[in-house]
Design a protein around this motif. Structure first.
Motif, PDB file in Angstrom:
ATOM      1  N   ALA A   1     -32.639  41.426 113.157  1.00  0.00           N
ATOM      2  CA  ALA A   1     -31.466  40.593 113.388  1.00  0.00           C
ATOM      3  C   ALA A   1     -30.976  40.073 112.037  1.00  0.00           C
ATOM      4  O   ALA A   1     -31.737  39.435 111.299  1.00  0.00           O
ATOM      5  CB  ALA A   1     -31.801  39.425 114.303  1.00  0.00           C
ATOM      6  N   VAL A   2     -29.748  40.379 111.718  1.00  0.00           N
ATOM      7  CA  VAL A   2     -29.120  39.922 110.481  1.00  0.00           C
ATOM      8  C   VAL A   2     -28.353  38.640 110.790  1.00  0.00           C
ATOM      9  O   VAL A   2     -27.418  38.655 111.599  1.00  0.00           O
ATOM     10  CB  VAL A   2     -28.169  40.999 109.936  1.00  0.00           C
ATOM     11  N   ALA A   3     -28.760  37.537 110.175  1.00  0.00           N
ATOM     12  CA  ALA A   3     -28.114  36.244 110.423  1.00  0.00           C
ATOM     13  C   ALA A   3     -27.111  35.966 109.311  1.00  0.00           C
ATOM     14  O   ALA A   3     -27.445  35.398 108.267  1.00  0.00           O
ATOM     15  CB  ALA A   3     -29.159  35.134 110.512  1.00  0.00           C
ATOM     16  N   GLN A   4     -25.876  36.381 109.542  1.00  0.00           N
ATOM     17  CA  GLN A   4     -24.813  36.203 108.557  1.00  0.00           C
ATOM     18  C   GLN A   4     -24.163  34.839 108.818  1.00  0.00           C
ATOM     19  O   GLN A   4     -23.261  34.712 109.637  1.00  0.00           O
ATOM     20  CB  GLN A   4     -23.800  37.340 108.688  1.00  0.00           C
ATOM     21  N   ILE A   5     -24.650  33.820 108.124  1.00  0.00           N
ATOM     22  CA  ILE A   5     -24.235  32.453 108.414  1.00  0.00           C
ATOM     23  C   ILE A   5     -23.300  31.902 107.337  1.00  0.00           C
ATOM     24  O   ILE A   5     -23.255  32.393 106.216  1.00  0.00           O
ATOM     25  CB  ILE A   5     -25.457  31.520 108.565  1.00  0.00           C
ATOM     26  N   ASP A   6     -22.555  30.869 107.728  1.00  0.00           N
ATOM     27  CA  ASP A   6     -21.782  30.076 106.776  1.00  0.00           C
ATOM     28  C   ASP A   6     -22.685  28.931 106.333  1.00  0.00           C
ATOM     29  O   ASP A   6     -23.336  28.281 107.164  1.00  0.00           O
ATOM     30  CB  ASP A   6     -20.513  29.553 107.431  1.00  0.00           C
ATOM     31  N   ILE A   7     -22.731  28.680 105.048  1.00  0.00           N
ATOM     32  CA  ILE A   7     -23.611  27.660 104.482  1.00  0.00           C
ATOM     33  C   ILE A   7     -22.798  26.426 104.116  1.00  0.00           C
ATOM     34  O   ILE A   7     -21.789  26.519 103.409  1.00  0.00           O
ATOM     35  CB  ILE A   7     -24.340  28.211 103.236  1.00  0.00           C
ATOM     36  N   ALA A   8     -23.228  25.268 104.601  1.00  0.00           N
ATOM     37  CA  ALA A   8     -22.560  24.007 104.278  1.00  0.00           C
ATOM     38  C   ALA A   8     -23.038  23.538 102.906  1.00  0.00           C
ATOM     39  O   ALA A   8     -24.210  23.183 102.734  1.00  0.00           O
ATOM     40  CB  ALA A   8     -22.859  22.961 105.341  1.00  0.00           C
ATOM     41  N   LEU A   9     -22.159  23.545 101.936  1.00  0.00           N
ATOM     42  CA  LEU A   9     -22.522  23.213 100.559  1.00  0.00           C
ATOM     43  C   LEU A   9     -23.065  21.793 100.457  1.00  0.00           C
ATOM     44  O   LEU A   9     -22.405  20.828 100.855  1.00  0.00           O
ATOM     45  CB  LEU A   9     -21.299  23.369  99.651  1.00  0.00           C
ATOM     46  N   GLY A  10     -24.311  21.688  99.957  1.00  0.00           N
ATOM     47  CA  GLY A  10     -24.900  20.381  99.730  1.00  0.00           C
ATOM     48  C   GLY A  10     -25.277  19.610 100.971  1.00  0.00           C
ATOM     49  O   GLY A  10     -25.455  18.388 100.912  1.00  0.00           O
TER      50      GLY A  10
END
Length: 262
Positions: free
Chosen positions: A6-15
Motif C-alpha cells: 500500500a502506497v500512502a501518498q499523503i499531504d504533509i502539514a508543514l510544522g
C-alpha cells in the motif's frame, strides 16, 4: 509468492507533527483493512521541510515515531516502511530517519539518509548517515533509501547486491523534477532486477509543490501502479516469482566486474 503493498501518498502539514501522526495512523488502519502486507509513507512526514524549526519539531531519538508505528503495526497486523521523519539525538544533531516495523510491531530496521540535498538546504541542518538499510519483511529481502539517494546508482547497487527483492524509496520530490523521478525509479528497478516501491508526497510547503506520482515498478521497469497526483492509498500486488524469470537470463550481479569499479 505475492506481496501486497500500500502506497500512502499523503499531504504533509508543514510544522504540525500531531496532525501528521494522525494522518499516518489512519492510513495504516485503512491499508490493513484493504489487506495490504505493508504500507509505505513518504519522506519527512512528521514535520515536512521545516528545517529552521527542527529544534522545536524534531522527534527526540525518534521516540514518538517509534511508539506510533510500533503500535499501529501491531494493532493492525501490517508491516510499515515508515517513510522518514526528522529526529534529534544526543548532542543536538538532526537526522532524516526511516524506521521499519514488522506486522507484530517489532523494529526490523532503520536508516539515516546518506545523501543530503543542498538545493533544499538539507545539508545545512541535518547530519548524513553512514550505513545502508537491508532487512526482511514477511520473509521478503528488502532495502530502503530516501529521496536524493535515488540519484546515486552506486549506493543502490552497494546495498542491493546483498539480495534485495524489493527496494523502497521514500521522498519529497518537487513537481518540477517529477519526470526525472519517474525515469530514475525505473532505472533503479531495471539495473538491480528488483521491485521498486517509490513513495512521494503531494501538497505544498513554503517553497515547493509536490505532485505525487508514487510508483510501483517491476524488475523490467514496467509501472505496476502510479498513484497520480491526489492524496490517498494506492495498492499493488508484487509477484515475487517474476524475479527468477528476470534474473536467470541476465545475471547482472554475477557478471559484475568489481575489480574494475569497486
Amino acid at each position: 509468492m505475492t506481496f501486497k503493498v500500500a502506497v500512502a501518498q499523503i499531504d504533509i502539514a508543514l510544522g504540525e507533527p500531531d496532525r501528521n501522526y494522525q494522518t499516518v495512523t489512519q492510513a495504516v488502519k485503512d491499508a490493513a483493512k484493504a489487506g495490504a502486507d505493508v504500507v509505505v509513507f513518504p519522506e519527512m512526514w512528521n514535520t515536512g521541510y521545516a528545517l529552521t524549526e527542527l529544534a522545536r519539531l524534531a522527534d527526540q531519538d525518534g521516540w514518538q515515531t517509534k511508539q506510533t508505528l510500533s503500535r499501529a503495526a501491531k494493532e493492525n497486523q501490517i508491516a510499515i516502511v515508515g517513510g522518514s521523519v526528522a529526529t534529534v539525538r544526543a548532542g543536538g544533531q538532526y537526522y532524516n530517519t526511516t524506521y521499519i516495523y514488522d506486522q507484530n510491531g517489532n523494529l526490523t530496521g532503520s536508516y539515516d539518509k546518506v545523501h543530503l540535498f543542498g538545493l533544499m538546504h538539507e545539508d545545512e541542518f541535518i547530519q548524513a548517515g553512514s550505513q545502508g538499510s537491508f532487512f526482511e519483511l514477511k520473509g521478503v529481502k528488502s532495502a530502503s533509501f530516501i529521496c536524493y539517494d535515488l540519484r546515486f546508482p552506486e549506493w543502490f547497487r552497494t546495498v542491493a547486491k546483498q539480495g534485495a527483492d524489493v527496494i523502497y524509496v521514500v521522498a519529497e520530490w518537487p513537481t518540477p523534477r517529477i519526470e526525472q523521478w519517474e525515469a530514475l525509479v525505473k532505472a533503479r528497478a531495471i539495473e538491480n532486477q528488483a521491485f521498486v516501491v517509490a513513495v512521494n508526497r503531494v501538497g505544498h510547503d513554503a517553497e515547493n509543490s509536490y505532485n505525487g506520482h508514487s510508483l510501483v515498478v517491476d524488475p523490467l521497469g514496467n509501472v505496476i501502479a502510479d498513484a497520480g497526483e491526489k492524496a490517498g492509498l494506492t495498492f499493488a500486488e508484487l509477484d515475487l516469482d517474476e524475479l527468477k524469470t528476470v534474473r536467470g537470463p541476465i545475471p547482472v550481479f554475477k557478471d559484475r566486474r568489481p575489480d574494475l569499479y569497486d
